[in-house]
Each structure stands twice: as C-alpha cells, then as structure tokens.
Scaffold this active site. Sequence first.
Site, PDB file in Angstrom:
ATOM      1  N   CYS A 128       3.816  -5.338   1.501  1.00 22.84           N
ATOM      2  CA  CYS A 128       2.871  -4.190   1.182  1.00 22.84           C
ATOM      3  C   CYS A 128       2.400  -4.166  -0.185  1.00 22.84           C
ATOM      4  CB  CYS A 128       3.793  -2.764   1.716  1.00 22.84           C
ATOM      5  SG  CYS A 128       5.399  -2.539   0.893  1.00 22.84           S
TER       6      CYS A 128
ATOM      7  N   ASP B  55      -2.920   3.046   3.230  1.00 24.64           N
ATOM      8  CA  ASP B  55      -1.743   2.395   3.677  1.00 24.64           C
ATOM      9  C   ASP B  55      -1.755   0.935   4.073  1.00 24.64           C
ATOM     10  OD1 ASP B  55       1.167   1.966   4.747  1.00 24.64           O
ATOM     11  OD2 ASP B  55       0.939   4.075   5.751  1.00 24.64           O
TER      12      ASP B  55
ATOM     13  N   HIS C 223       0.429  -0.575   5.835  1.00 22.02           N
ATOM     14  CA  HIS C 223       1.676  -0.743   6.718  1.00 22.02           C
ATOM     15  C   HIS C 223       1.007  -0.827   8.193  1.00 22.02           C
ATOM     16  CE1 HIS C 223       3.619   0.670   3.110  1.00 22.02           C
ATOM     17  NE2 HIS C 223       4.523  -0.145   3.573  1.00 22.02           N
TER      18      HIS C 223
END
Length: 365
Positions: A73, A250, A252
Amino acid sequence: MDAATLTYDTLRFEYEDFPETKEPVWILGRKYSVFTEKEEILLDVTSRLWFTYRKNFPAIGGTGPTSDTGWGCMLRCGQMIFAQALVCRHLGRDWRWIKGKRQMDNYFSVLNAFIDKKDSYYSIHQIAQMGVGEGKSIGQWYGPNTVAQVLKKLATFDTWSSLAVHIAMDNTVVMEEISKYHCHSLFPTVFLDVCLCCHLLVSLSVSCVFSVLLFQHCFMMPQSLGVIGGKPNSAHYFIGYVGEELIYLDPHTTQPAVEPNDSGCLPDESFHCQHPPCRMSIAELDPSIAVGFFCNTEEDFNDWCQQIKKLSLVRGALPMFELVERQPSHFSNPDVLNLTPDSSDADRLERFFDSEDEDFEILSL
C-alpha cells in the site's frame, strides 16, 4: 470481507458522497464549492492516477511475489504522489481525464512509467527491488521515508522527465542543496524541475488548531502534490481536505494486472477512481507522513518559499518546515548521526529516520 481483497466493482458503491457544507473543498491547490462545483471536484479527483494492489503481474525478481496485496500500500501511495509530479511535469495541473476520450501520448507515457512490469521506471517491481538497498526485503511494508528514498533513486534513470528530487531532512529545506540541482542541470536553458518531499513527524490533534491549519495549508499551495501516510500499516494518498476531514485515494483494492490489448493500447479505466473519494478525520492521521510539492519553474519555487516563510510567522504554531541557506552543522556531525562525514544525504536520512516503521511518540506542540 478483508478490504485488501475487495474488487473495484465491489467498492465503488460503498463510498459516501461529499457532505453538503459551506466549507471549501481543497484538492491539490485548487479551491472548490460543493454546492456549485461538485462535478468539477469529482472530475479533478478522477483525473488523479489511482494505483492499487494488483494481482497476476510478472513475478518480482523473476521468482518473487505476483501480487502486492497486503504489503504494497505505501509503495502504491508513493507511485500516486510521484505520478502527480509527472502529470504536472508533462500534462499540467489543469489536465483532466475523461472516460472514453482519447488522451495525448504524454499521458500514456506517464502511465506506462508505473505499469507492473520490470522495465517501467516506477513499477512495483522497481520500487520493491530498489528497496532492498534501503534495507527492505521484497514484500516488506514501507514507511514514507523509505518509499521517498527509493523514488529519488529511480528518478535518476527517468531522463524523459528529468526530475530532481530533494528530500528535506528533519523538516528542513536547505536552499544551497536546491541550488545545486540548477547548477548541474543537463538542460541549462530549462529550469530543472524540483520535487520536494518532506518527511515529517507531527502532532495533528484537532485541539491543536494552529497545527491543523498549517497542515491544511499544504493542500492549498499551487505546488501541492499531496501527502502520503495514514494509519499504522495502512497507507493512503491524501489529495485535499474539507473541514476537518482529509480527502484521500485508497490503494487497498486488489485489481488484476493490466496488459496492452491486441491493438497495443493500454486499458486505463482502472487507473482512475470513478467514485467519490474516501475521507477521514485529520486527528486519525499517523504522525509519520511525507508531504510533496512540485516546482515547475524557479518562480514556483520562490513562491513556495514565500508561503512557507509566511506560515512560520503564525503565532502559537510550530513550523512544519524550516528554510535555511546552508546545511545545519548537526546534519553532518558524525557524532550526532553516528555516520562518517562523507555519507550521502540519502544514507544520513535513512538512518536518521531509521525507526519510521515503528511506533512513534507524538510530538507535543
């Protein structure tokens, strides 16, 4: 379901829209109103390159991982903030991505620099393997400083972009070091672009009003590339704020690796976040972050310096950055950093922030 394994199609219906508020929305130096410019806000967000976990890409190093789910990430966030620098360099801050519209060749050149294959300048392969030299094994989680150091090294091979990357040490920007980039430019008729990346340890409690205001101001500067950081072991790319909430992309989400189609074109829709971005309270931010700025001209850099100097005059606030003409003596003192005098800036910074992935003591302001 683990967020790290969700697909894009699953996630795109789960995001909240922007709040109906009179507070301005700031996205990388641009100010918007939710009431009159909502479409413009979403188009600006969608136009940022969005790099997420991928799966089924060629094995890193030939025999390593074929997915970065669960560990990549911060690497993806590093890609996003650096991609924004390349977008500003080659396309301009006002460039916009529109679904289905043919984009210029420079756009695909920028995108190809981050594709998941070993010969792309800033691919997950290059970042992971270059990180070995920074003491990180392939598959190990990075902190903001490590990914900044790796991107600085990789940028030296990207002659098309010719970016000089300066990483500020101990929240301090040394003016004579910036000047070195201009003096040694291979293109003396062109101001060599400077990407400033400042690794900070800060306290951003909402109760510390002045600290929050200084941090928010980073997103108001026209030179802003955003911020990478987040919560422990969960990195995000912050591109702006509204009220006391940060706006972020994001990484993820696991998506399949992308390959050029039969005509040689690269499908690019999965590299753009086509839903409202995520938000989180500023108070939730982990104290270790990297703040990025892009200066396209010397005038841009001088303007950035003036803004930083003005912020340093705010009463009751600890400056986020300090501008000094020359390197402070304690930076090069081997007794302080336990290094030899001829150590490189990268080595000094790496060891100075050697505990970046550990727990932090939040600084008291």
